[in-house]
Write a protein that holds these residues in place. Structure first.
Motif, PDB file in Angstrom:
ATOM      1  N   GLY A   1       4.154 -11.820  -8.369  1.00  0.00           N
ATOM      2  CA  GLY A   1       3.341 -10.735  -8.902  1.00  0.00           C
ATOM      3  C   GLY A   1       3.206  -9.625  -7.872  1.00  0.00           C
ATOM      4  N   VAL A   2       3.175  -8.395  -8.340  1.00  0.00           N
ATOM      5  CA  VAL A   2       3.100  -7.230  -7.455  1.00  0.00           C
ATOM      6  C   VAL A   2       1.808  -6.470  -7.724  1.00  0.00           C
ATOM      7  CG1 VAL A   2       4.183  -5.031  -6.827  1.00  0.00           C
ATOM      8  CG2 VAL A   2       5.612  -7.019  -7.343  1.00  0.00           C
ATOM      9  N   ILE A   3       1.060  -6.239  -6.644  1.00  0.00           N
ATOM     10  CA  ILE A   3      -0.145  -5.430  -6.711  1.00  0.00           C
ATOM     11  C   ILE A   3       0.138  -4.164  -5.921  1.00  0.00           C
ATOM     12  CG2 ILE A   3      -2.604  -5.278  -6.136  1.00  0.00           C
ATOM     13  CD1 ILE A   3      -2.525  -8.443  -6.149  1.00  0.00           C
ATOM     14  N   SER A   4       0.092  -3.046  -6.603  1.00  0.00           N
ATOM     15  CA  SER A   4       0.312  -1.754  -5.944  1.00  0.00           C
ATOM     16  C   SER A   4      -1.039  -1.206  -5.520  1.00  0.00           C
ATOM     17  CB  SER A   4       1.016  -0.786  -6.898  1.00  0.00           C
ATOM     18  OG  SER A   4       1.176   0.471  -6.275  1.00  0.00           O
TER      19      SER A   4
ATOM     20  N   PHE B   1       0.822  -1.203   0.000  1.00  0.00           N
ATOM     21  CA  PHE B   1       0.000   0.000   0.000  1.00  0.00           C
ATOM     22  C   PHE B   1       0.861   1.260   0.000  1.00  0.00           C
ATOM     23  CE2 PHE B   1      -1.956  -3.477   2.195  1.00  0.00           C
ATOM     24  CZ  PHE B   1      -3.211  -3.544   1.641  1.00  0.00           C
ATOM     25  N   CYS B   2       0.549   2.166  -0.901  1.00  0.00           N
ATOM     26  CA  CYS B   2       1.044   3.549  -0.849  1.00  0.00           C
ATOM     27  C   CYS B   2       2.530   3.749  -1.156  1.00  0.00           C
ATOM     28  CB  CYS B   2       0.766   4.168   0.528  1.00  0.00           C
ATOM     29  SG  CYS B   2      -0.942   4.073   1.030  1.00  0.00           S
ATOM     30  N   HIS B   3       3.246   2.716  -1.565  1.00  0.00           N
ATOM     31  CA  HIS B   3       4.680   2.888  -1.792  1.00  0.00           C
ATOM     32  C   HIS B   3       5.078   2.816  -3.262  1.00  0.00           C
ATOM     33  CE1 HIS B   3       5.556   3.180   2.408  1.00  0.00           C
ATOM     34  NE2 HIS B   3       5.003   2.009   2.661  1.00  0.00           N
TER      35      HIS B   3
ATOM     36  N   LEU C   1      -3.460   6.390  -4.607  1.00  0.00           N
ATOM     37  CA  LEU C   1      -3.696   7.761  -4.111  1.00  0.00           C
ATOM     38  C   LEU C   1      -3.318   7.885  -2.635  1.00  0.00           C
ATOM     39  CD1 LEU C   1      -7.047   8.596  -5.913  1.00  0.00           C
ATOM     40  CD2 LEU C   1      -4.707   9.140  -6.612  1.00  0.00           C
ATOM     41  N   SER C   2      -2.502   6.939  -2.164  1.00  0.00           N
ATOM     42  CA  SER C   2      -1.944   6.977  -0.808  1.00  0.00           C
ATOM     43  C   SER C   2      -2.999   7.112   0.274  1.00  0.00           C
ATOM     44  CB  SER C   2      -0.899   8.081  -0.680  1.00  0.00           C
ATOM     45  OG  SER C   2       0.222   7.803  -1.470  1.00  0.00           O
TER      46      SER C   2
END
Length: 172
Positions: free
Chosen positions: A141-144, A118-120, A148-149
């Motif tokens: 796998g990467v989930i961002s 989260f948020c990075h 919007l922080s």
């Protein structure tokens, strides 16, 4: 409500992800990362949703867990469910990338298939970039999450518990 909506959609037409570890009712959160509770939670979710498998199950908010328990108990329990055909993929979520890194480095390769952070990976914070090569090398796998922080980069603003320093909140 989601379970009712999904009954009208063929199961091969959507990808469903949910979580274990953090539970809440009436605004009160509890955490339980035991293998027993993780398996119960998967079963409860499948029953509520009226489905026979979950595409991605995440051990959620591992910053509230004993990371060793996540690595040695929670994740192996979810892998058992994967081997039984009830879960497609297994992942972990956390605000702190260093916690994710620790779990990935302390579990057999392939156990953690996805991470959600989260948020990075946002306009004001790109810390996740420091970890992407490691995740890619391991095929993770990467989930961002929260681009919007958690409200910081929106007109809505942030909740009272937001981790950003007051000066950053005011600047945004």
């Amino acid at each position: 409500v989601l379970g009712k909506a999904l009954r009208e959609i063929p199961r091969d037409k959507y990808f469903l992800s949910t979580k274990v570890g953090r539970y809440g009712k009436d605004g009160v959160n509890t955490w339980d990362y035991s293998a027993k509770r993780a398996k119960e939670s998967v079963s409860e979710s499948m029953e509520r949703l009226g489905i026979d498998y979950i595409d991605l199950i995440n051990v959620h908010d591992i910053e509230f867990a004993d990371l060793k328990q996540v690595a040695e108990e929670t994740l192996p329990a979810l892998v058992e469910l994967k081997e039984a055909g009830l879960v497609g993929h297994v992942g972990i979520t956390d605000l702190q990338p260093e916690n994710i890194k620790w779990v990935v480095e302390n579990t057999p390769e392939g156990m953690v298939e996805t991470i959600m952070n989260f948020c990075h990976y946002t306009l004001n914070d790109d810390m996740l970039l420091d970890y992407l090569d490691m995740f890619e090398e391991r095929g993770i796998g990467v989930i961002s999450a929260s681009p919007l922080s958690m409200g910081l980069l929106s007109q809505r603003g942030v909740p009272a518990w937001h981790p950003a320093p007051k000066s950053l909140v005011e600047a945004c």
